[in-house]
Scaffold this motif. Structure first.
Motif, PDB file in Angstrom:
ATOM      1  N   LEU A  65       1.069  18.777  -5.511  1.00 21.46           N
ATOM      2  CA  LEU A  65       1.852  18.501  -4.307  1.00 21.46           C
ATOM      3  C   LEU A  65       3.072  17.647  -4.623  1.00 21.46           C
ATOM      4  O   LEU A  65       4.183  17.912  -4.150  1.00 21.46           O
ATOM      5  N   VAL A  66       2.869  16.626  -5.420  1.00 21.39           N
ATOM      6  CA  VAL A  66       3.928  15.640  -5.672  1.00 21.39           C
ATOM      7  C   VAL A  66       4.878  16.091  -6.772  1.00 21.39           C
ATOM      8  O   VAL A  66       6.101  16.114  -6.585  1.00 21.39           O
ATOM      9  N   MET A  87      -9.380   8.331  -2.152  1.00 16.95           N
ATOM     10  CA  MET A  87      -8.131   7.623  -1.890  1.00 16.95           C
ATOM     11  C   MET A  87      -7.728   6.745  -3.076  1.00 16.95           C
ATOM     12  O   MET A  87      -6.557   6.716  -3.465  1.00 16.95           O
ATOM     13  N   LYS A  88      -8.689   6.034  -3.628  1.00 16.93           N
ATOM     14  CA  LYS A  88      -8.362   5.144  -4.744  1.00 16.93           C
ATOM     15  C   LYS A  88      -7.856   5.929  -5.950  1.00 16.93           C
ATOM     16  O   LYS A  88      -6.906   5.505  -6.630  1.00 16.93           O
ATOM     17  N   ASP A  95       0.711   5.735  -7.899  1.00 13.20           N
ATOM     18  CA  ASP A  95       1.347   4.515  -8.412  1.00 13.20           C
ATOM     19  C   ASP A  95       1.937   4.707  -9.803  1.00 13.20           C
ATOM     20  O   ASP A  95       2.760   3.897 -10.245  1.00 13.20           O
ATOM     21  N   THR A  96       1.506   5.765 -10.490  1.00 18.15           N
ATOM     22  CA  THR A  96       1.989   5.974 -11.863  1.00 18.15           C
ATOM     23  C   THR A  96       2.829   7.243 -12.023  1.00 18.15           C
ATOM     24  O   THR A  96       3.279   7.538 -13.136  1.00 18.15           O
ATOM     25  N   GLY A 131      -8.023   1.381   0.107  1.00 24.93           N
ATOM     26  CA  GLY A 131      -7.564   2.518  -0.679  1.00 24.93           C
ATOM     27  C   GLY A 131      -6.067   2.559  -0.882  1.00 24.93           C
ATOM     28  O   GLY A 131      -5.555   3.420  -1.607  1.00 24.93           O
ATOM     29  N   GLY A 132      -5.347   1.662  -0.221  1.00 30.06           N
ATOM     30  CA  GLY A 132      -3.901   1.595  -0.409  1.00 30.06           C
ATOM     31  C   GLY A 132      -3.128   2.678   0.316  1.00 30.06           C
ATOM     32  O   GLY A 132      -2.000   3.001  -0.071  1.00 30.06           O
ATOM     33  N   PHE A 133      -3.697   3.218   1.374  1.00 29.15           N
ATOM     34  CA  PHE A 133      -3.048   4.285   2.130  1.00 29.15           C
ATOM     35  C   PHE A 133      -2.525   3.766   3.467  1.00 29.15           C
ATOM     36  O   PHE A 133      -2.967   2.721   3.973  1.00 29.15           O
ATOM     37  N   GLY A 134      -1.596   4.517   4.043  1.00 33.45           N
ATOM     38  CA  GLY A 134      -1.264   4.337   5.441  1.00 33.45           C
ATOM     39  C   GLY A 134      -2.368   4.963   6.270  1.00 33.45           C
ATOM     40  O   GLY A 134      -3.359   5.470   5.736  1.00 33.45           O
ATOM     41  N   THR A 135      -2.202   4.960   7.584  1.00 32.20           N
ATOM     42  CA  THR A 135      -3.258   5.542   8.415  1.00 32.20           C
ATOM     43  C   THR A 135      -2.664   6.329   9.572  1.00 32.20           C
ATOM     44  O   THR A 135      -1.524   6.111   9.972  1.00 32.20           O
ATOM     45  N   VAL A 136      -3.459   7.259  10.073  1.00 31.30           N
ATOM     46  CA  VAL A 136      -3.154   7.939  11.329  1.00 31.30           C
ATOM     47  C   VAL A 136      -4.414   7.876  12.178  1.00 31.30           C
ATOM     48  O   VAL A 136      -5.501   8.261  11.753  1.00 31.30           O
TER      49      VAL A 136
END
Length: 431
Positions: A65-66, A87-88, A95-96, A131-136
């Motif tokens: 995807l990225v 998520m982690k 991050d890398t 997990g370092g994510f945003g949320t919905v």
């Protein structure tokens, strides 16, 4: 590819009609300045029947995807026990990877077993923050769904007015808590918006926007219950009362085959974000298909989505393989047969490449192929033979077509290249 889109791509990459860009037509739309695609393959795609991904597979999909598609935003689940590890792992990859990617993890925990309460919702926000994510946040917006959720909490006796206020309070508490936990992006998903009272939906959107929600997503819950035009009109109405700093998004489902049409109509009403998925994988018949949506946004609306268009088919094939869900041969744009031209008449106009297909296949990472059926003829026959380094003489055309028809009639499938070549040599020996 060249980066051409919209009007600039006409007759170069696409066969789009210039009428799409007529001022009088555009005047009927409330198009935003940009549209962000939010890929939810790692959440909704996991709701495809029989799909249980491993952590490594989640990371492989995120990588595609990225790095391959250049997806600007991805969504994961945030309410299952396995989501924490997923998520982690994906966060570590992000991050890398050297790219800036927006993230969100979905939670509807106050609607779910076993507790059906706000405490459970806030608990999932702890997991998402870790997990370092945003949320919905999934929030009920229709009276029907508010009542259904209340029954599970033993509060079905409450009035609609009380249930609406209760959901507003829950949403505001969750937004506040998410910010306290350091969650950078906090979005809200209004479920079942098509059946919601429009005045309440507008009021709720205004309140949530003023409370600092980054994006409000309107979720049709199943799709197929409203004309695409209604999506457009609702978005226009909600946009007028929602703070400008709060973006609007659409999450549409494909139960009646209208997900992409609904999403595009939402954009015409001012929608700025679309949840999409590779091959549209999701529960039941899925949701908004990535490739179809990107093509329409880029070619027919002129938006720069940032997606690497030529990676659409390779990504579709790769993720289909990872998820072990075969990519349909007839999948628009990315399937094996998407650019198969069958009728011989369609081979008669090589100077008009967009007469029978809307776009150059390489634009989406696919390729043109001659196909054969009962409508095979000399133009397609010669063209296919040339691609195989063969030649067909005039006197061989009729017997070759007859031989091909007989072969396909009993095989009940197309001929392989080797079978085609063998048949041509057999006919050549006789003629």
């Amino acid at each position: 590819m060249s980066g051409l889109r919209g009007q600039a791509a006409i007759n170069k990459l696409t066969g789009a009609t210039p009428a799409n860009f007529a001022p009088e037509l555009r005047a009927q739309m409330s198009l935003p300045s940009k549209v962000v695609l939010n890929d939810i393959t790692l959440r909704e795609g996991r709701q495809f029947e029989g799909t249980i991904l491993t952590t490594d597979e989640c990371v492989r999909i995120a990588d595609c995807l990225v790095n391959d598609l250049n997806m600007p935003m991805i969504q994961m689940g945030g309410y299952k026990p396995r989501d924490r590890a997923f998520m982690k792992a994906v966060r570590k990859f992000l991050d890398t990877c050297g790219r800036k990617v927006r993230t969100e993890a979905m939670t509807s925990a106050h609607q779910n077993s076993p507790d059906f309460n706000v405490k459970q919702l806030l608990g999932t926000l702890d997991i998402i923050a870790d997990g370092g994510f945003g949320t919905v946040l999934c929030i009920a917006s229709s009276d029907t769904f508010l009542r259904a959720c209340a029954e599970h909490r033993g509060e079905g006796h409450l009035s609609v007015e009380d249930l609406r206020q209760q959901e507003i309070d829950t949403t505001l508490e969750a937004i506040r808590y998410a910010r306290e936990k350091g969650i950078a992006e906090v979005n809200v998903n209004f479920q079942d918006f098509l059946r919601a009272d429009l005045d309440f939906l507008k009021k709720f959107s205004k309140i949530v926007g003023e409370a600092g929600a980054d994006t409000i997503v309107l979720d049709d819950f199943g799709g197929g219950i409203a004309l695409p035009l209604l999506y457009k009109e609702i978005f226009k109405a909600v946009r007028k009362v929602t703070p400008a700093k709060t973006a609007l998004g659409i999450h549409a489902h494909n139960h009646a085959g209208m997900a992409v049409a609904a999403a595009l109509s939402s954009v015409e009403g001012g929608c700025e974000m679309i949840t999409v998925g590779v091959n549209g994988y999701g529960e039941g018949t899925g949701h908004v298909n990535l490739a179809e949506t990107v093509y329409h946004l880029e070619a027919l609306y002129g938006f720069d989505t940032g997606i690497n268009m030529e990676q659409l088919r390779p990504a579709s094939v790769l993720i289909a393989d990872i998820m072990k869900h075969p990519l349909s041969k007839v999948a628009p744009l990315v399937g094996d047969d998407a650019f198969v031209v069958m009728h011989d008449k369609h081979h008669q106009y090589p100077e008009l490449p967009f007469m029978f297909v809307p776009v150059k296949p390489e634009y989406v990472g696919n390729k043109f192929r001659v196909g054969f059926s009962e409508w095979a003829g000399p133009f397609g026959l010669r063209l296919h033979a040339r691609t195989l380094g063969e030649a067909v003489r005039d006197e061989q055309i009729a017997p070759m077509l007859e031989a091909m028809t007989e072969e396909m009639q009993w095989r009940k499938r197309p001929l392989t290249d080797d079978e085609f070549r063998h048949l041509l040599h057999t006919v050549s020996d006789k003629h």
